[in-house]
Design a protein around this motif. Structure first.
Motif, PDB file in Angstrom:
ATOM      1  N   ASP A 271       0.969  -1.215  -0.042  1.00 36.92           N
ATOM      2  CA  ASP A 271      -0.016   0.047   0.014  1.00 36.92           C
ATOM      3  C   ASP A 271       0.946   1.278  -0.026  1.00 36.92           C
ATOM      4  OD1 ASP A 271      -2.357  -1.518  -0.142  1.00 36.92           O
ATOM      5  OD2 ASP A 271      -2.667  -1.409   2.147  1.00 36.92           O
TER       6      ASP A 271
ATOM      7  N   GLU B 133       2.142   1.737  -3.564  1.00 34.27           N
ATOM      8  CA  GLU B 133       1.375   2.226  -4.235  1.00 34.27           C
ATOM      9  C   GLU B 133       1.104   3.814  -4.180  1.00 34.27           C
ATOM     10  OE1 GLU B 133      -1.693   0.481  -7.033  1.00 34.27           O
ATOM     11  OE2 GLU B 133      -1.895  -0.386  -5.168  1.00 34.27           O
ATOM     12  N   SER B 134       1.095   4.255  -2.965  1.00 39.98           N
ATOM     13  CA  SER B 134       0.729   5.636  -2.651  1.00 39.98           C
ATOM     14  C   SER B 134       1.862   6.531  -2.772  1.00 39.98           C
ATOM     15  CB  SER B 134       0.385   5.839  -1.324  1.00 39.98           C
ATOM     16  OG  SER B 134       1.448   5.447  -0.428  1.00 39.98           O
TER      17      SER B 134
ATOM     18  N   GLY C 101       3.162   4.317  -7.142  1.00 36.07           N
ATOM     19  CA  GLY C 101       2.191   4.038  -8.097  1.00 36.07           C
ATOM     20  C   GLY C 101       1.623   5.336  -8.648  1.00 36.07           C
ATOM     21  N   GLN C 102       1.020   6.223  -7.871  1.00 35.87           N
ATOM     22  CA  GLN C 102       0.320   7.375  -8.086  1.00 35.87           C
ATOM     23  C   GLN C 102       1.183   8.324  -8.920  1.00 35.87           C
ATOM     24  OE1 GLN C 102      -1.266   9.325  -4.610  1.00 35.87           O
ATOM     25  NE2 GLN C 102      -2.262   7.316  -4.081  1.00 35.87           N
TER      26      GLN C 102
ATOM     27  N   TRP D 142       2.265   1.877 -15.425  1.00 32.37           N
ATOM     28  CA  TRP D 142       2.080   1.594 -14.067  1.00 32.37           C
ATOM     29  C   TRP D 142       1.344   0.078 -13.844  1.00 32.37           C
ATOM     30  CZ3 TRP D 142       4.019   1.067  -9.763  1.00 32.37           C
ATOM     31  CH2 TRP D 142       3.393   0.702  -8.287  1.00 32.37           C
TER      32      TRP D 142
ATOM     33  N   ARG E 191       3.097  -2.620 -11.466  1.00 30.19           N
ATOM     34  CA  ARG E 191       2.441  -3.055 -10.409  1.00 30.19           C
ATOM     35  C   ARG E 191       2.273  -4.409 -10.091  1.00 30.19           C
ATOM     36  NH1 ARG E 191      -2.747  -4.259  -8.512  1.00 30.19           N
ATOM     37  NH2 ARG E 191      -3.398  -3.079  -6.641  1.00 30.19           N
TER      38      ARG E 191
ATOM     39  N   CYS F  54       5.492  -5.899  -9.262  1.00 30.23           N
ATOM     40  CA  CYS F  54       5.773  -5.742  -7.744  1.00 30.23           C
ATOM     41  C   CYS F  54       5.115  -6.658  -6.882  1.00 30.23           C
ATOM     42  CB  CYS F  54       5.429  -4.365  -7.278  1.00 30.23           C
ATOM     43  SG  CYS F  54       6.119  -3.066  -8.113  1.00 30.23           S
TER      44      CYS F  54
END
Length: 385
Positions: free
Chosen positions: A355, A358-359, A362-363, A373, A377, A380
């Motif tokens: 998480d 991703e924050s 990813g963003q 992405w 993703r 990962c």
């Protein structure tokens, strides 16, 4: 597997293999004499040279193409090794041609046909662009020695012979300012004030980026990556992953941003993305220190050039234009791919969760390279599962 995923697999196979250039040592040493320079950070440095000295290039030179050549030119040393200029080179050309076919052959169809000829053009040295790129590649090692605080006697002698009768001897006609400056410094005399001297001073200062270590390791986990070779690698990422950019991205500008983006770390040091639970990277004191470093470092250059490059650095930092957003995306993707290759790397060290990744990553990637992405993703997820 979709065709798009297969295409990206090939692109990243090439980019991961390129990481090995960071372990190819050259005869040159860093300016502080701490260690031998490697071919990846040399490739970054000469690309930066081409950007800084763009206005001195002969008519007909395509600066963006010259920079791309310099990003690629030493990749063959992954297989063939570095060839010091003062040693015989029997068989080196054949070994490098074989290496070029293997390495560029890792790329997806179409990319080989685009990039292999670029390397061949550089090697042939017949176009105005290739001649300029060659001149930069032949000149940077001279000043790597001459600007050293404590140059080695044998390195000084190599510079002397190179200027007198070696591959740098024709700089007197190819690049008179460089030849004259090297001759003056070789005689132990100070360079007179000039814009050329200011550019040399900036480029000598940039050498310090090779000694700034990052949290990310090389793909083989043998050591931490430094910020100069990281800058080379993500500029190469931009060249290889250009098809992930939107139509309003200025790719040559992206590459130039990435060559410059970490220079402030000479003063501030690297700030790992996941340190302080992800907060350190955006801390106000860090941002202020980086802004101050940018003023000092770009202020070493002649006024107009320094302002132009400073503005480019500020554009990258602001992350508002499509070009800056794509550049930021690549700056986030490259450490992810290195961590995957080395078994987790900084994710393990900083106890990063999926998480958080991703924050924090990813963003940013999705903002500048939305089609990239989902692929990253999925790669990962396998690690975090």
């Amino acid at each position: 597997m979709t065709q798009a995923a297969h295409h990206l697999d090939a692109q990243f196979a090439f980019l991961n293999e390129a990481d090995r250039l960071k372990s190819v040592l050259r005869a040159n040493f860093l300016l502080d004499d701490a260690r031998a320079e490697n071919s990846a950070e040399h490739s970054w440095h000469v690309a930066l040279w081409a950007l800084v000295f763009a206005d001195t290039a002969p008519a007909g030179t395509d600066i963006s193409r010259a920079i791309s050549m310099l990003l690629l030119h030493d990749l063959v040393e992954i297989d063939a090794g570095d060839h010091p200029i003062h040693l015989p080179n029997s068989g080196q050309a054949l070994a490098e041609e074989k290496a070029a076919k293997r390495l560029f052959g890792l790329l997806p169809q179409g990319a080989f046909e685009a990039l292999h000829p670029l390397w061949l053009e550089f090697e042939a040295g017949k176009t105005a662009t290739a001649r300029f790129a060659k001149a930069v590649d032949h000149t940077q090692p001279l000043f790597q020695v001459l600007f050293s605080a404590n140059p080695r006697a044998d390195h000084i002698e190599i510079v002397r012979q190179n200027l007198a009768s070696g591959r740098a001897s024709d700089l007197a006609t190819r690049w008179p300012d460089a030849h004259a400056a090297a001759t003056v410094m070789l005689a132990g005399e100070p360079l007179p004030p000039s814009a050329f001297r200011q550019c040399l001073t900036f480029l000598a200062e940039a050498d310090a980026l090779k000694s700034v270590n990052r949290a990310t390791t090389l793909c083989d986990a043998s050591r931490r990556e430094n910020s100069a070779e990281h800058s080379w690698h993500i500029a190469l990422y931009a060249l290889i992953l250009a098809d992930q950019a939107s139509s309003d991205v200025d790719l040559p500008r992206v590459i130039q941003m990435l060559l410059l983006h970490d220079l402030v770390e000479i003063d501030v040091g690297d700030v790992p993305l996941h340190s302080a639970n992800g907060a350190a990277h955006s801390a106000s004191n860090i941002l202020a220190a980086e802004a101050e470093a940018a003023i000092r470092i770009f202020g070493l250059l002649p006024n107009d050039l320094g302002k132009d490059l400073h503005v480019m650095w500020q554009e990258f930092e602001a992350n508002l234009t499509p070009s800056a957003q794509f550049a930021k995306s690549l700056d986030r993707v490259q450490p992810v791919m290195q961590n995957i290759q080395c078994g987790g790397g900084s994710w393990v060290e900083y106890k990063v969760t999926f998480d958080q990744l991703e924050s924090r990553v990813g963003q940013k990637v999705a903002n500048g390279a939305p089609r990239l992405w989902p692929y990253v993703r999925n790669r990962c997820l396998k690690f975090f599962e």
